[in-house]
Design a protein around this motif. Sequence first.
Motif, PDB file in Angstrom:
ATOM      1  N   MET A   1       0.884  -1.281  -0.019  1.00  0.00           N
ATOM      2  CA  MET A   1      -0.110  -0.120  -0.194  1.00  0.00           C
ATOM      3  C   MET A   1       0.764   1.181  -0.064  1.00  0.00           C
ATOM      4  SD  MET A   1      -2.758   0.906   2.556  1.00  0.00           S
ATOM      5  CE  MET A   1      -4.468   1.698   2.255  1.00  0.00           C
ATOM      6  N   SER A   2       0.622   2.151  -0.855  1.00  0.00           N
ATOM      7  CA  SER A   2       1.413   3.429  -0.989  1.00  0.00           C
ATOM      8  C   SER A   2       0.727   4.300  -0.411  1.00  0.00           C
ATOM      9  CB  SER A   2       2.062   3.566  -2.452  1.00  0.00           C
ATOM     10  OG  SER A   2       1.101   4.680  -2.971  1.00  0.00           O
ATOM     11  N   ILE A   3       1.506   5.434  -0.150  1.00  0.00           N
ATOM     12  CA  ILE A   3       0.969   6.799   0.527  1.00  0.00           C
ATOM     13  C   ILE A   3      -0.258   7.266  -0.537  1.00  0.00           C
ATOM     14  CG2 ILE A   3       2.460   8.262  -0.404  1.00  0.00           C
ATOM     15  CD1 ILE A   3       2.258   9.309   2.897  1.00  0.00           C
TER      16      ILE A   3
ATOM     17  N   TYR B   1      14.142  13.841  10.035  1.00  0.00           N
ATOM     18  CA  TYR B   1      14.511  13.069   8.643  1.00  0.00           C
ATOM     19  C   TYR B   1      15.661  12.225   8.989  1.00  0.00           C
ATOM     20  CZ  TYR B   1      15.210  12.066   3.771  1.00  0.00           C
ATOM     21  OH  TYR B   1      15.553  11.547   2.602  1.00  0.00           O
ATOM     22  N   GLU B   2      16.717  12.808   9.574  1.00  0.00           N
ATOM     23  CA  GLU B   2      17.681  11.777   9.936  1.00  0.00           C
ATOM     24  C   GLU B   2      17.584  10.402  10.679  1.00  0.00           C
ATOM     25  OE1 GLU B   2      20.998  13.836  11.206  1.00  0.00           O
ATOM     26  OE2 GLU B   2      21.174  15.021   9.456  1.00  0.00           O
ATOM     27  N   ALA B   3      16.676  10.806  11.755  1.00  0.00           N
ATOM     28  CA  ALA B   3      16.147   9.613  12.659  1.00  0.00           C
ATOM     29  C   ALA B   3      15.414   8.792  12.123  1.00  0.00           C
ATOM     30  CB  ALA B   3      15.276  10.378  14.075  1.00  0.00           C
ATOM     31  N   TRP B   4      14.567   9.079  11.020  1.00  0.00           N
ATOM     32  CA  TRP B   4      13.717   8.322  10.313  1.00  0.00           C
ATOM     33  C   TRP B   4      14.269   7.456   9.380  1.00  0.00           C
ATOM     34  CZ3 TRP B   4      11.540  10.058   5.244  1.00  0.00           C
ATOM     35  CH2 TRP B   4      10.739   8.828   4.643  1.00  0.00           C
ATOM     36  N   GLN B   5      15.178   8.086   8.946  1.00  0.00           N
ATOM     37  CA  GLN B   5      16.302   7.148   7.784  1.00  0.00           C
ATOM     38  C   GLN B   5      17.253   6.301   8.447  1.00  0.00           C
ATOM     39  OE1 GLN B   5      16.276   7.720   4.141  1.00  0.00           O
ATOM     40  NE2 GLN B   5      14.156   8.299   4.621  1.00  0.00           N
ATOM     41  N   LYS B   6      17.825   6.747   9.635  1.00  0.00           N
ATOM     42  CA  LYS B   6      18.718   5.849  10.406  1.00  0.00           C
ATOM     43  C   LYS B   6      17.906   4.812  11.044  1.00  0.00           C
ATOM     44  CE  LYS B   6      21.873   7.572  12.919  1.00  0.00           C
ATOM     45  NZ  LYS B   6      22.798   8.503  13.925  1.00  0.00           N
ATOM     46  N   SER B   7      16.798   4.768  11.281  1.00  0.00           N
ATOM     47  CA  SER B   7      16.245   3.639  12.102  1.00  0.00           C
ATOM     48  C   SER B   7      16.266   2.389  11.479  1.00  0.00           C
ATOM     49  CB  SER B   7      14.845   4.124  12.751  1.00  0.00           C
ATOM     50  OG  SER B   7      14.363   3.196  13.414  1.00  0.00           O
ATOM     51  N   GLU B   8      16.479   1.348  12.157  1.00  0.00           N
ATOM     52  CA  GLU B   8      16.527  -0.027  11.746  1.00  0.00           C
ATOM     53  C   GLU B   8      15.067  -0.359  11.680  1.00  0.00           C
ATOM     54  OE1 GLU B   8      19.259  -1.903  10.603  1.00  0.00           O
ATOM     55  OE2 GLU B   8      19.819   0.056  10.078  1.00  0.00           O
TER      56      GLU B   8
ATOM     57  N   LEU C   1       8.638   1.928  11.314  1.00  0.00           N
ATOM     58  CA  LEU C   1       9.178   3.278  11.174  1.00  0.00           C
ATOM     59  C   LEU C   1       9.570   3.656   9.669  1.00  0.00           C
ATOM     60  CD1 LEU C   1       9.264   5.932  12.332  1.00  0.00           C
ATOM     61  CD2 LEU C   1      11.854   5.465  13.073  1.00  0.00           C
ATOM     62  N   LYS C   2      10.289   2.254   9.291  1.00  0.00           N
ATOM     63  CA  LYS C   2      10.826   2.260   7.881  1.00  0.00           C
ATOM     64  C   LYS C   2       9.641   2.314   6.895  1.00  0.00           C
ATOM     65  CE  LYS C   2      14.606   0.023   7.082  1.00  0.00           C
ATOM     66  NZ  LYS C   2      15.986   0.827   7.458  1.00  0.00           N
ATOM     67  N   GLN C   3       8.324   1.620   7.468  1.00  0.00           N
ATOM     68  CA  GLN C   3       7.219   1.608   6.502  1.00  0.00           C
ATOM     69  C   GLN C   3       6.630   2.942   6.371  1.00  0.00           C
ATOM     70  OE1 GLN C   3       5.322  -1.872   8.365  1.00  0.00           O
ATOM     71  NE2 GLN C   3       6.286  -3.245   7.104  1.00  0.00           N
ATOM     72  N   MET C   4       6.688   3.781   7.180  1.00  0.00           N
ATOM     73  CA  MET C   4       6.042   5.258   7.313  1.00  0.00           C
ATOM     74  C   MET C   4       6.368   5.830   6.209  1.00  0.00           C
ATOM     75  SD  MET C   4       5.432   5.112  11.471  1.00  0.00           S
ATOM     76  CE  MET C   4       4.622   6.457  11.704  1.00  0.00           C
ATOM     77  N   GLU C   5       5.839   6.742   5.829  1.00  0.00           N
ATOM     78  CA  GLU C   5       6.281   7.944   4.930  1.00  0.00           C
ATOM     79  C   GLU C   5       6.195   9.136   5.400  1.00  0.00           C
ATOM     80  OE1 GLU C   5       5.452   7.107   0.704  1.00  0.00           O
ATOM     81  OE2 GLU C   5       4.794   5.096   1.099  1.00  0.00           O
ATOM     82  N   LEU C   6       7.058  10.102   4.869  1.00  0.00           N
ATOM     83  CA  LEU C   6       6.993  11.438   5.420  1.00  0.00           C
ATOM     84  C   LEU C   6       6.405  12.496   4.315  1.00  0.00           C
ATOM     85  CD1 LEU C   6       8.170  13.432   7.904  1.00  0.00           C
ATOM     86  CD2 LEU C   6      10.217  13.718   6.325  1.00  0.00           C
ATOM     87  N   VAL C   7       5.397  13.095   4.962  1.00  0.00           N
ATOM     88  CA  VAL C   7       4.736  14.272   4.066  1.00  0.00           C
ATOM     89  C   VAL C   7       4.632  15.500   4.918  1.00  0.00           C
ATOM     90  CG1 VAL C   7       2.685  14.477   2.796  1.00  0.00           C
ATOM     91  CG2 VAL C   7       2.721  12.375   4.115  1.00  0.00           C
TER      92      VAL C   7
ATOM     93  N   LYS D   1       2.208   5.650   8.217  1.00  0.00           N
ATOM     94  CA  LYS D   1       2.123   4.269   7.564  1.00  0.00           C
ATOM     95  C   LYS D   1       0.868   4.128   6.693  1.00  0.00           C
ATOM     96  CE  LYS D   1       2.159  -0.766   8.589  1.00  0.00           C
ATOM     97  NZ  LYS D   1       2.497  -1.690   9.637  1.00  0.00           N
ATOM     98  N   PRO D   2       1.016   3.861   5.406  1.00  0.00           N
ATOM     99  CA  PRO D   2      -0.038   3.858   4.531  1.00  0.00           C
ATOM    100  C   PRO D   2      -1.354   3.370   5.019  1.00  0.00           C
ATOM    101  CG  PRO D   2       1.925   3.625   3.384  1.00  0.00           C
ATOM    102  CD  PRO D   2       2.239   3.559   4.818  1.00  0.00           C
ATOM    103  N   ASP D   3      -1.447   2.122   5.842  1.00  0.00           N
ATOM    104  CA  ASP D   3      -2.650   1.726   6.275  1.00  0.00           C
ATOM    105  C   ASP D   3      -3.302   2.520   7.309  1.00  0.00           C
ATOM    106  OD1 ASP D   3      -1.295   1.114   8.393  1.00  0.00           O
ATOM    107  OD2 ASP D   3      -1.617  -0.941   8.485  1.00  0.00           O
ATOM    108  N   GLY D   4      -2.623   3.647   7.829  1.00  0.00           N
ATOM    109  CA  GLY D   4      -3.218   4.469   8.691  1.00  0.00           C
ATOM    110  C   GLY D   4      -3.161   4.030  10.078  1.00  0.00           C
TER     111      GLY D   4
END
Lengths: 359, 359
Positions: free
Chosen positions: B1-3, B59-66, B70-76, B112-115
């Motif tokens: 599911m994409s954003i 942004y860095e926190a989101w990108q760095k996290s393993e 959190l990786k499945q989430m998208e930033l708007v 996360k695109p499923d809300g």
Amino acid sequence: MSIKKLFAETFLAWMNGETASQSDIVISSRVRLARNLSDIAFPHLLNQESGQKFMQLIYEAWQKSEFKELKQMELVTFENLSALDRKILVEKHLISPNHAQSTAFYQGLLVKPDGSLAVMINEEDHLRIQCFLPGLQLEEAYRRAQEIDDALEKELDFAFDDRRGYLTSCPTNIGTGMRASLMLHLPAITISGQSGHIFQNLNQLGLTVRGIYGEGTEAIGNFFQLSNQITLGQSEEDINASLTTISQQVIEQERMLRKSLREQMKYQLEDRIGRAYGILTHARLISSNEALTLLSDVRLGVDMGMIPRISPNALNELVVDIRPAHLQKKAGSDMDAVSRDAKRAEVIREKLQTGEEGS
Amino acid sequence: MSIKKLFAETFLAWMNGETASQSDIVISSRVRLARNLSDIAFPHLLNQESGQKFMQLIYEAWQKSEFKELKQMELVTFENLSALDRKILVEKHLISPNHAQSTAFYQGLLVKPDGSLAVMINEEDHLRIQCFLPGLQLEEAYRRAQEIDDALEKELDFAFDDRRGYLTSCPTNIGTGMRASLMLHLPAITISGQSGHIFQNLNQLGLTVRGIYGEGTEAIGNFFQLSNQITLGQSEEDINASLTTISQQVIEQERMLRKSLREQMKYQLEDRIGRAYGILTHARLISSNEALTLLSDVRLGVDMGMIPRISPNALNELVVDIRPAHLQKKAGSDMDAVSRDAKRAEVIREKLQTGEEGS
């Protein structure tokens, strides 16, 4: 068709709105002639003895007459009829609410089982000969009532004064003794707020506007009864012609307003009609007034082609089917208000389903 | 599911009411955690420069996290988002109406695109981590929100005081920074006139009762949001356990009242539900408030087995589908109030038809 059907079923000749002239707006035409016998006390003064004498005369006239339509009529007197059955006759517009109060052997009804012809016996006058037909056809209704009048007059001596015409219990009926009336369905005139103005004009033109069940009743469901006020000094033909002409103007106005509603508030109208249909097909409890109001909207929707076509006959029948006596007759038992409201909702749901054409 | 789907479609994880615990009465469980970064001005004091710095850290926190979720989430961020799309997010309960006013590059949403998971960025606090799930599952919602919290806290320095706990913009959030809330559908409590009494008791037990769109909104359609008032001096687990226990009593009361409504006013209830369904499936124009009120009745009817089953998911979706921004998104154009009312009626008719199971 036997008279049993008259009590058991709803459909009457005047409900046949499929082909009659203007029957989308004019539900029915009615002509009634008030007649009294000479040398017999007026109805409110009748007693056992004079009542007996009166009924003897009526019975003999009916039996002796050779006129076919009179021979097809059946005689019902009220001492044999339950209160419920008398109410059934009121709801079918065949007798008046006052008349239905009686249980006297000398009060009753001569009626053709299809309901097109009925003679109220000893209501306000000795005889009130009535003809009911679908659509706009006052002349035809008058012709047929007059035939019964003529047939009876051959055998009976009617109270008639050369200067004043037929004599009646109430002076407002003297002369022709005729009341002609039309039942009109005028939703667009009501919705567009024009009814006050238009009905005032009709009064000034010598017409009376009443609700669906006659004198003193409200105009529910946008059904209006238009009738002549004057019975004296004009011929029957003139009265009918004048009522017909004026009604045609009202009908024209209704058609014009329907058109402008469609142009100016199409959505709102479709919404109103859709909701009415939705409620009628899904309610589980419904009062008589609410049902009539919603049926009026549904009928407008059908006439304007905004919802699937439901047969006008089914809609005409429903207006009578949903009345309390008809509901109780159908249920076969007395019912409290809530049970009637439940039965009414059921009857409407079923009829709208079976009445839907092509379903 | 994409954003993209998040903006184009309605269905979200919390609408999945098929199997979740008590999901006939508890629409959704939500937990949100308020967090702020140390050494960065609180949101209302951010400017271009500090906003830039803030976004860099996030942004860095989101990108760095393993951490997988959190990786499945998208930033708007809101400078890229039309006003309509921001309203879409409000109607999906993913951001607040106030938040949607903004067009700043440093305000936005990690979602996360499923809300099921969303982090409001620079609403009242720097971060508001939220988890939404269907039915009654506050513990699970907390567990998942906390996982995101932990993942972010690994990369970011949150403002935390050993005595007072997490520091927040508004003192009422200090401590756990947690608000747990349940969206309950309580038609029987409302119909039987018990809501005033019951909600007063809930207030005394430390709960807040609100309408469907949070603070200051009315309870339309008998949807009520119950949440904890206190964030300080109790553990998150205790807050959730207490809210769950009290809600279970409210749910029990709702069930009892449904049962007694069925026993004491079965006809009236069936009528109300039938009419609601009839109107929703036949109206051509309908306001948002009327629609919610009627959808509440229909949902009650489905839950009580009084009308054909409509999937609870379809009903949950409809509550969001009929909101103005969703309607305009669907229509692909701006709409005036009448056009929205028309579109709303159309969307409801279609959804109720396709949502009816076995149809």
